[in-house]
Design a protein around this motif. Sequence first.
Motif, mmCIF file in Angstrom:
data_model
loop_
_atom_site.group_PDB
_atom_site.id
_atom_site.type_symbol
_atom_site.label_atom_id
_atom_site.label_comp_id
_atom_site.label_asym_id
_atom_site.label_seq_id
_atom_site.Cartn_x
_atom_site.Cartn_y
_atom_site.Cartn_z
ATOM 1 N N SER A 143 0.863 -1.328 -0.066
ATOM 2 C CA SER A 143 -0.299 -0.061 0.025
ATOM 3 C C SER A 143 0.998 1.188 0.060
ATOM 4 N N LYS A 144 0.657 2.140 -0.726
ATOM 5 C CA LYS A 144 1.315 3.551 -0.840
ATOM 6 C C LYS A 144 0.346 4.497 -0.975
ATOM 7 N N PRO A 145 0.515 5.458 0.160
ATOM 8 C CA PRO A 145 1.165 5.111 1.180
ATOM 9 C C PRO A 145 0.780 4.379 2.478
ATOM 10 N N LEU A 146 1.559 3.781 3.230
ATOM 11 C CA LEU A 146 1.157 2.891 4.439
ATOM 12 C C LEU A 146 0.175 3.580 5.195
ATOM 13 N N PRO A 147 -0.833 2.973 6.053
ATOM 14 C CA PRO A 147 -1.517 3.432 6.820
ATOM 15 C C PRO A 147 -0.807 4.393 8.090
ATOM 16 N N PRO A 148 -1.244 5.635 8.095
ATOM 17 C CA PRO A 148 -0.231 6.463 8.994
ATOM 18 C C PRO A 148 -0.209 5.490 10.590
ATOM 19 N N ASP A 149 -1.206 5.064 10.929
ATOM 20 C CA ASP A 149 -1.179 4.371 12.196
ATOM 21 C C ASP A 149 -0.964 3.063 12.215
ATOM 22 N N GLY A 150 -0.311 2.487 10.740
ATOM 23 C CA GLY A 150 0.239 1.192 10.649
ATOM 24 C C GLY A 150 -0.850 0.117 10.552
ATOM 25 N N VAL A 151 -0.606 -0.996 10.776
ATOM 26 C CA VAL A 151 -1.323 -2.256 10.706
ATOM 27 C C VAL A 151 -1.185 -3.130 11.678
ATOM 28 N N THR A 152 -2.278 -3.840 11.992
ATOM 29 C CA THR A 152 -2.326 -4.931 13.289
ATOM 30 C C THR A 152 -1.963 -6.258 12.409
ATOM 31 N N ILE A 153 -1.236 -7.121 12.718
ATOM 32 C CA ILE A 153 -1.181 -8.577 12.000
ATOM 33 C C ILE A 153 -1.334 -9.504 13.188
ATOM 34 N N THR A 154 -2.534 -10.323 12.847
ATOM 35 C CA THR A 154 -2.770 -11.454 13.745
ATOM 36 C C THR A 154 -2.387 -12.772 13.271
ATOM 37 N N VAL A 155 -1.832 -13.648 13.786
ATOM 38 C CA VAL A 155 -1.648 -15.046 13.557
ATOM 39 C C VAL A 155 -2.314 -15.941 14.276
ATOM 40 N N THR A 156 -3.172 -17.000 13.431
ATOM 41 C CA THR A 156 -3.791 -18.155 14.209
ATOM 42 C C THR A 156 -3.383 -19.242 13.497
ATOM 43 N N ALA A 157 -3.409 -20.267 14.220
ATOM 44 C CA ALA A 157 -2.786 -21.684 13.767
ATOM 45 C C ALA A 157 -3.760 -22.792 14.231
ATOM 46 N N GLU B 19 5.972 -0.443 9.438
ATOM 47 C CA GLU B 19 6.792 -0.698 8.415
ATOM 48 C C GLU B 19 6.242 -1.455 7.278
ATOM 49 N N GLY B 20 6.987 -1.133 6.203
ATOM 50 C CA GLY B 20 6.640 -1.757 4.815
ATOM 51 C C GLY B 20 6.717 -3.365 4.748
ATOM 52 N N GLU B 21 7.817 -3.953 5.453
ATOM 53 C CA GLU B 21 8.042 -5.360 5.375
ATOM 54 C C GLU B 21 8.211 -5.886 7.038
ATOM 55 N N ILE B 22 7.539 -6.998 7.246
ATOM 56 C CA ILE B 22 7.307 -7.382 8.550
ATOM 57 C C ILE B 22 7.680 -8.885 8.685
ATOM 58 N N THR B 23 8.395 -9.367 9.631
ATOM 59 C CA THR B 23 8.753 -10.752 9.727
ATOM 60 C C THR B 23 8.237 -11.381 10.882
ATOM 61 N N ILE B 24 7.335 -12.344 11.010
ATOM 62 C CA ILE B 24 6.787 -12.647 12.183
ATOM 63 C C ILE B 24 7.244 -14.038 12.107
ATOM 64 N N THR B 25 7.232 -14.797 13.558
ATOM 65 C CA THR B 25 7.774 -16.246 13.817
ATOM 66 C C THR B 25 6.449 -16.899 14.095
ATOM 67 N N LEU B 26 6.424 -18.077 13.550
ATOM 68 C CA LEU B 26 5.225 -18.984 13.877
ATOM 69 C C LEU B 26 5.733 -19.966 14.896
ATOM 70 N N ILE B 27 5.216 -20.316 15.917
ATOM 71 C CA ILE B 27 5.689 -20.882 17.109
ATOM 72 C C ILE B 27 4.644 -22.369 17.367
ATOM 73 N N ASN B 28 5.491 -23.154 18.002
ATOM 74 C CA ASN B 28 4.643 -24.436 18.769
ATOM 75 C C ASN B 28 4.080 -25.258 17.791
ATOM 76 N N LEU B 29 4.508 -25.165 16.477
ATOM 77 C CA LEU B 29 4.021 -26.169 15.468
ATOM 78 C C LEU B 29 4.254 -27.339 15.653
ATOM 79 N N PRO B 30 3.322 -28.449 15.437
ATOM 80 C CA PRO B 30 3.471 -29.783 15.597
ATOM 81 C C PRO B 30 4.578 -30.291 14.636
ATOM 82 N N GLN B 31 5.367 -31.272 15.099
ATOM 83 C CA GLN B 31 6.274 -31.844 14.282
ATOM 84 C C GLN B 31 5.678 -32.851 13.071
ATOM 85 N N ARG B 32 6.180 -32.717 12.126
ATOM 86 C CA ARG B 32 5.894 -33.682 10.837
ATOM 87 C C ARG B 32 4.396 -33.618 10.456
ATOM 88 N N GLN B 33 3.859 -32.563 10.719
ATOM 89 C CA GLN B 33 2.035 -32.447 10.424
ATOM 90 C C GLN B 33 2.004 -30.977 9.975
#
Length: 84
Positions: free
Chosen positions: A9-23, A41-55
């Motif tokens: 988005s140009k310009p980015l929202p002045p108050d930013g964005v909220t990023i929510t992750v569900t798994a 920020e224009g680029e965000i890195t999020i970390t996924l946690i607690n993921l089950p192994q081999r599923q």
Amino acid sequence: MQVSIKLTSKPLPPDGVTITVTATAPNGDPIPQNAAVISKEGEITITLINLPQRQVADIVVTVTSNNKPGNTKTYRFGVMNKTV
């Protein structure tokens, strides 16, 4: 596991964005994730946690403008944690 989100988005929202992750585990149980992130920020890195192994976990990432809460984009994908 990390996921990068690039806001085009140009310009980015002045108050930013909220990023929510569900798994969700293959059996339908929710997998706890980190709290929502607020960013101007224009680029965000999020970390996924607690993921089950081999599923495959179902991931939903929701990006919402803090200026216009009706302006929301949702991304859905599956991810497999291959670590032993």
